[in-house]
Motif scaffolding. Structure first.
Motif, PDB file in Angstrom:
ATOM      1  N   SER A  96       0.827  -1.203   0.000  1.00  0.00           N
ATOM      2  CA  SER A  96       0.000   0.000   0.000  1.00  0.00           C
ATOM      3  C   SER A  96       0.864   1.258   0.000  1.00  0.00           C
ATOM      4  O   SER A  96       0.486   2.283  -0.580  1.00  0.00           O
ATOM      5  N   ILE A  97       2.045   1.183   0.636  1.00  0.00           N
ATOM      6  CA  ILE A  97       2.985   2.310   0.618  1.00  0.00           C
ATOM      7  C   ILE A  97       3.480   2.542  -0.796  1.00  0.00           C
ATOM      8  O   ILE A  97       3.580   3.684  -1.262  1.00  0.00           O
ATOM      9  N   ASP A  98       3.786   1.442  -1.494  1.00  0.00           N
ATOM     10  CA  ASP A  98       4.248   1.550  -2.885  1.00  0.00           C
ATOM     11  C   ASP A  98       3.178   2.196  -3.761  1.00  0.00           C
ATOM     12  O   ASP A  98       3.486   3.002  -4.644  1.00  0.00           O
ATOM     13  N   LEU A  99       1.928   1.846  -3.514  1.00  0.00           N
ATOM     14  CA  LEU A  99       0.840   2.359  -4.340  1.00  0.00           C
ATOM     15  C   LEU A  99       0.570   3.839  -4.078  1.00  0.00           C
ATOM     16  O   LEU A  99       0.025   4.528  -4.948  1.00  0.00           O
ATOM     17  N   TYR A 100       0.945   4.319  -2.896  1.00  0.00           N
ATOM     18  CA  TYR A 100       0.762   5.735  -2.583  1.00  0.00           C
ATOM     19  C   TYR A 100       1.877   6.600  -3.158  1.00  0.00           C
ATOM     20  O   TYR A 100       1.733   7.825  -3.220  1.00  0.00           O
ATOM     21  N   ARG A 101       2.965   5.992  -3.581  1.00  0.00           N
ATOM     22  CA  ARG A 101       4.045   6.782  -4.157  1.00  0.00           C
ATOM     23  C   ARG A 101       3.581   7.408  -5.469  1.00  0.00           C
ATOM     24  O   ARG A 101       2.828   6.799  -6.227  1.00  0.00           O
ATOM     25  N   PRO A 102       4.032   8.610  -5.779  1.00  0.00           N
ATOM     26  CA  PRO A 102       3.629   9.268  -7.038  1.00  0.00           C
ATOM     27  C   PRO A 102       4.415   8.746  -8.236  1.00  0.00           C
ATOM     28  O   PRO A 102       4.848   9.510  -9.090  1.00  0.00           O
ATOM     29  N   VAL A 103       4.622   7.442  -8.271  1.00  0.00           N
ATOM     30  CA  VAL A 103       5.332   6.792  -9.380  1.00  0.00           C
ATOM     31  C   VAL A 103       4.587   5.516  -9.739  1.00  0.00           C
ATOM     32  O   VAL A 103       3.766   5.014  -8.966  1.00  0.00           O
ATOM     33  N   ASP A 104       4.892   5.007 -10.901  1.00  0.00           N
ATOM     34  CA  ASP A 104       4.234   3.784 -11.365  1.00  0.00           C
ATOM     35  C   ASP A 104       4.856   2.565 -10.689  1.00  0.00           C
ATOM     36  O   ASP A 104       6.084   2.434 -10.628  1.00  0.00           O
ATOM     37  N   LEU A 105       4.018   1.673 -10.179  1.00  0.00           N
ATOM     38  CA  LEU A 105       4.495   0.483  -9.464  1.00  0.00           C
ATOM     39  C   LEU A 105       5.372  -0.383 -10.358  1.00  0.00           C
ATOM     40  O   LEU A 105       6.455  -0.830  -9.943  1.00  0.00           O
ATOM     41  N   GLN A 106       4.925  -0.624 -11.582  1.00  0.00           N
ATOM     42  CA  GLN A 106       5.684  -1.480 -12.485  1.00  0.00           C
ATOM     43  C   GLN A 106       7.034  -0.870 -12.837  1.00  0.00           C
ATOM     44  O   GLN A 106       8.062  -1.557 -12.822  1.00  0.00           O
ATOM     45  N   MET A 107       7.067   0.421 -13.141  1.00  0.00           N
ATOM     46  CA  MET A 107       8.313   1.077 -13.507  1.00  0.00           C
ATOM     47  C   MET A 107       9.281   1.140 -12.325  1.00  0.00           C
ATOM     48  O   MET A 107      10.501   1.049 -12.495  1.00  0.00           O
ATOM     49  N   TRP A 108       8.739   1.319 -11.131  1.00  0.00           N
ATOM     50  CA  TRP A 108       9.594   1.347  -9.938  1.00  0.00           C
ATOM     51  C   TRP A 108      10.344   0.035  -9.787  1.00  0.00           C
ATOM     52  O   TRP A 108      11.561  -0.012  -9.631  1.00  0.00           O
ATOM     53  N   TRP A 109       9.592  -1.073  -9.856  1.00  0.00           N
ATOM     54  CA  TRP A 109      10.219  -2.379  -9.680  1.00  0.00           C
ATOM     55  C   TRP A 109      11.076  -2.769 -10.879  1.00  0.00           C
ATOM     56  O   TRP A 109      12.090  -3.464 -10.725  1.00  0.00           O
ATOM     57  N   LEU A 110      10.704  -2.317 -12.074  1.00  0.00           N
ATOM     58  CA  LEU A 110      11.537  -2.569 -13.252  1.00  0.00           C
ATOM     59  C   LEU A 110      12.892  -1.880 -13.089  1.00  0.00           C
ATOM     60  O   LEU A 110      13.942  -2.476 -13.369  1.00  0.00           O
ATOM     61  N   SER A 111      12.876  -0.632 -12.637  1.00  0.00           N
ATOM     62  CA  SER A 111      14.126   0.097 -12.435  1.00  0.00           C
ATOM     63  C   SER A 111      15.004  -0.598 -11.399  1.00  0.00           C
ATOM     64  O   SER A 111      16.215  -0.775 -11.603  1.00  0.00           O
ATOM     65  N   ALA A 112      14.379  -1.014 -10.286  1.00  0.00           N
ATOM     66  CA  ALA A 112      15.133  -1.699  -9.240  1.00  0.00           C
ATOM     67  C   ALA A 112      15.697  -3.018  -9.744  1.00  0.00           C
ATOM     68  O   ALA A 112      16.847  -3.376  -9.456  1.00  0.00           O
ATOM     69  N   ASP A 113      14.906  -3.742 -10.538  1.00  0.00           N
ATOM     70  CA  ASP A 113      15.372  -5.050 -11.018  1.00  0.00           C
ATOM     71  C   ASP A 113      16.475  -4.904 -12.061  1.00  0.00           C
ATOM     72  O   ASP A 113      17.381  -5.740 -12.125  1.00  0.00           O
ATOM     73  N   LEU A 114      16.415  -3.858 -12.888  1.00  0.00           N
ATOM     74  CA  LEU A 114      17.491  -3.645 -13.854  1.00  0.00           C
ATOM     75  C   LEU A 114      18.796  -3.318 -13.148  1.00  0.00           C
ATOM     76  O   LEU A 114      19.871  -3.767 -13.570  1.00  0.00           O
ATOM     77  N   GLY A 115      18.723  -2.552 -12.055  1.00  0.00           N
ATOM     78  CA  GLY A 115      19.927  -2.281 -11.275  1.00  0.00           C
ATOM     79  C   GLY A 115      20.528  -3.559 -10.725  1.00  0.00           C
ATOM     80  O   GLY A 115      21.744  -3.769 -10.779  1.00  0.00           O
TER      81      GLY A 115
END
Length: 269
Positions: A96-115
């Motif tokens: 729920s914290i992730d969903l409240y962020r002003p960013v897209d959930l999929q893009m957030w995790w995609l960025s983290a996974d690419l790192g």
């Protein structure tokens, strides 16, 4: 522009996070190298009996094995990526914290996974492949263009890997416990990507079917690009396969994400 900078920062933070686990990285390099030797001697025995099995000579088969070990951690074929972390956040309600962020959930995790994946390519991919090249006769190309195409194939493999694991992780919105599905996903990844054996070795109809599945983009396609099994325009055309799967699976992930967040139930509170 600000959002793109944020995603780059997330990727960089993820890279640094995994870089701190030096002992785990060293252990992973050792494990991948040992498994590379096991597979190499198995392939040598097999190709001694069946030369040109699957359309590869022995040097190409050995190269396939070591490329697989180099990509194993980066593509998270048997886990070790973000999937389990996201599932746990869904189970506990922290998503729920992730969903409240002003960013897209999929893009957030995609960025983290690419790192994470880029770190594993450098930290756990280069050394095993270099060791394999020193000990065995591998069919590594001298053509820089082929290495460039291989790099593109690997990048697309990372996108497909993320898309598959993102879909598996999102199922936790309904199942809450994703352990069983994770095991199935790991088995499919190992068998259908070519990590166990090149897909061209399987009986013709089964091998052809497996090569059309998205998991083939994780190893079979990058390895074949590096080995030069596609020439001329075909070398570029083959990259359309993982590109199409990446787009399809990412769009499917967005659809599942939308469905999940419309009926999200926060567990534990």
């Amino acid at each position: 522009m600000r959002t793109s900078g944020l995603y780059r920062a997330v990727a960089g933070s993820s890279f640094r996070r995994y870089a701190t686990y030096r002992v785990a990285t060293a252990a992973g390099v050792f494990t991948n190298t040992i498994f590379g030797f096991f597979m190499s001697y198995t392939f040598i025995a097999l190709w001694d009996q069946r030369p040109d099995l699957g359309g590869y000579d022995q040097a190409q088969a050995l190269t396939f094995a070591w490329v697989g070990q180099g990509l194993l951690a980066a593509t998270a074929v048997i886990g070790g990526g973000f999937r389990e972390e996201l599932q746990e956040r869904i189970r506990t309600g922290e998503v729920s914290i992730d969903l409240y962020r002003p960013v897209d959930l999929q893009m957030w995790w995609l960025s983290a996974d690419l790192g994470r994946a880029i770190f594993h390519l450098l930290g756990r991919g280069v050394v095993p492949l270099a060791v394999g090249a020193l000990v065995f006769e591998l069919a590594l190309p001298a053509d820089p263009l082929r290495w460039l195409l291989f790099g593109c194939a690997v990048l697309l493999a990372l996108l497909v890997s993320f898309a598959i694991n993102f879909l598996v992780a999102l199922v936790a919105f309904w199942l809450l416990d994703g352990n069983g599905l994770n095991m199935v996903s790991n088995l499919l990844g190992m068998f259908c990507s070519g990590m166990v054996m090149p897909l061209t070795v399987f009986p013709e109809q089964l091998g052809t079917f497996l090569q059309w599945l998205p998991w083939a983009a994780l190893l079979q396609v990058p390895a074949d690009v590096l080995l030069g099994r596609y020439s001329g325009a075909g070398a570029f055309a083959v990259l359309l396969f993982p590109l199409v799967w990446a787009v399809v699976l990412l769009l499917l992930g967005r659809a599942v994400q939308a469905a999940a967040t419309r009926r999200v139930v926060v567990q534990g509170g």
